[in-house]
Design a protein around this motif. Structure first.
Motif, short mmCIF file in Angstrom:
data_model
loop_
_atom_site.label_atom_id
_atom_site.label_comp_id
_atom_site.label_asym_id
_atom_site.label_seq_id
_atom_site.Cartn_x
_atom_site.Cartn_y
_atom_site.Cartn_z
N GLY A 107 107.48 79.17 3.69
CA GLY A 107 108.49 80.18 3.39
C GLY A 107 107.95 81.49 2.86
N ILE A 108 106.65 81.57 2.61
CA ILE A 108 106.03 82.79 2.07
C ILE A 108 105.49 83.63 3.22
CG2 ILE A 108 104.22 83.69 0.55
CD1 ILE A 108 106.39 82.08 -0.92
N CYS A 109 105.80 84.92 3.20
CA CYS A 109 105.36 85.83 4.26
C CYS A 109 103.84 86.03 4.23
CB CYS A 109 106.06 87.18 4.08
SG CYS A 109 105.59 88.40 5.30
N LEU A 110 103.21 85.78 5.38
CA LEU A 110 101.78 86.04 5.53
C LEU A 110 101.50 87.37 6.21
CD1 LEU A 110 100.48 82.55 6.74
CD2 LEU A 110 100.48 83.49 4.41
N GLY A 111 102.40 87.76 7.09
CA GLY A 111 102.22 89.01 7.82
C GLY A 111 102.95 88.99 9.14
N VAL A 112 102.54 89.90 10.01
CA VAL A 112 103.21 90.10 11.29
C VAL A 112 102.18 89.99 12.41
CG1 VAL A 112 104.46 91.78 12.70
CG2 VAL A 112 104.92 91.62 10.26
N VAL A 113 102.58 89.37 13.51
CA VAL A 113 101.77 89.33 14.72
C VAL A 113 102.57 90.04 15.81
CG1 VAL A 113 100.69 87.87 16.47
CG2 VAL A 113 100.72 87.13 14.09
N THR A 114 101.91 90.96 16.49
CA THR A 114 102.59 91.71 17.56
C THR A 114 102.07 91.25 18.92
OG1 THR A 114 100.94 93.47 17.68
CG2 THR A 114 102.73 93.74 16.05
N ARG A 115 102.80 91.64 19.94
CA ARG A 115 102.35 91.36 21.31
C ARG A 115 100.98 91.99 21.54
NH1 ARG A 115 106.57 90.20 25.43
NH2 ARG A 115 108.49 89.78 24.31
N CYS A 116 100.80 93.19 21.03
CA CYS A 116 99.50 93.87 21.20
C CYS A 116 98.37 93.09 20.54
CB CYS A 116 99.56 95.28 20.63
SG CYS A 116 100.50 96.41 21.66
N ASP A 117 98.63 92.51 19.37
CA ASP A 117 97.60 91.70 18.71
C ASP A 117 97.15 90.55 19.61
OD1 ASP A 117 97.81 93.23 16.35
OD2 ASP A 117 99.36 91.91 15.54
N ILE A 118 98.12 89.88 20.21
CA ILE A 118 97.81 88.73 21.06
C ILE A 118 97.08 89.18 22.32
CG2 ILE A 118 98.82 86.90 22.49
CD1 ILE A 118 101.01 86.67 20.28
N LEU A 119 97.57 90.24 22.95
CA LEU A 119 96.91 90.74 24.16
C LEU A 119 95.49 91.20 23.87
CD1 LEU A 119 99.87 92.69 25.75
CD2 LEU A 119 98.93 90.50 26.50
N ARG A 120 95.30 91.87 22.74
CA ARG A 120 93.96 92.32 22.36
C ARG A 120 93.03 91.13 22.17
NH1 ARG A 120 95.31 94.55 17.95
NH2 ARG A 120 96.07 96.44 18.92
N PHE A 121 93.51 90.10 21.47
CA PHE A 121 92.69 88.91 21.23
C PHE A 121 92.30 88.24 22.54
CE2 PHE A 121 92.48 84.33 21.19
CZ PHE A 121 91.36 84.14 20.39
#
Length: 140
Positions: A107-121
């Motif tokens: 339940g604790i926020c770690l951060g955000v993942v975007t489509r760009c993050d995934i595509l870049r990876f």
């Protein structure tokens, strides 16, 4: 090796405190270079989402900059657990047509993942390894 949402959350770590002003939130979203950020309470539990769309009116009406984020945030947040697989993230983004997913742990926020993050990876991984070795579709 199995890729999990939690390993991507640090890529776009960020959130907006629930008691922030719109002006402050605009700075956080702008500096993170994301479409929006989760809004969290004092314990970092996700309570909403504030996006560029909700923040744009302060450009034309500067007095809105002092308005509280809580009055303008959306209560609907697309959330993934830190243990969700990369495949789960992609499926969730496709299903919800979301550009970003908030990643949480207990339940604790770690951060955000975007489509760009995934595509870049994936692009970087495929340059380093043959396609068959990129652990994109592994299930745990």
């Amino acid at each position: 090796m199995s890729l999990r949402a939690g390993s991507f959350a640090s890529i776009r770590s960020g959130f907006v405190p629930w008691d922030a002003t719109l002006e402050s939130a605009a700075g956080l979203v702008g500096n993170a270079r994301v479409i929006g950020l989760p809004v969290v309470d004092d314990d970092r539990h996700v309570v909403g989402w504030i996006s560029q769309r909700e923040l744009m009116p302060i450009v034309l009406t500067p007095r809105l900059g002092q308005a509280p984020v809580a009055d303008y945030m959306s209560p609907e947040v697309i959330v993934a657990d830190q243990n969700d697989s990369l495949t789960d993230l992609v499926d969730l983004m496709q299903l919800t047509e979301s550009e970003a997913v908030t990643v949480v742990a207990n339940g604790i926020c770690l951060g955000v993942v975007t489509r760009c993050d995934i595509l870049r990876f994936v692009s970087q991984a495929r340059r380093k390894f043959p396609v068959a070795q990129v652990p994109v579709a592994q299930e745990g």
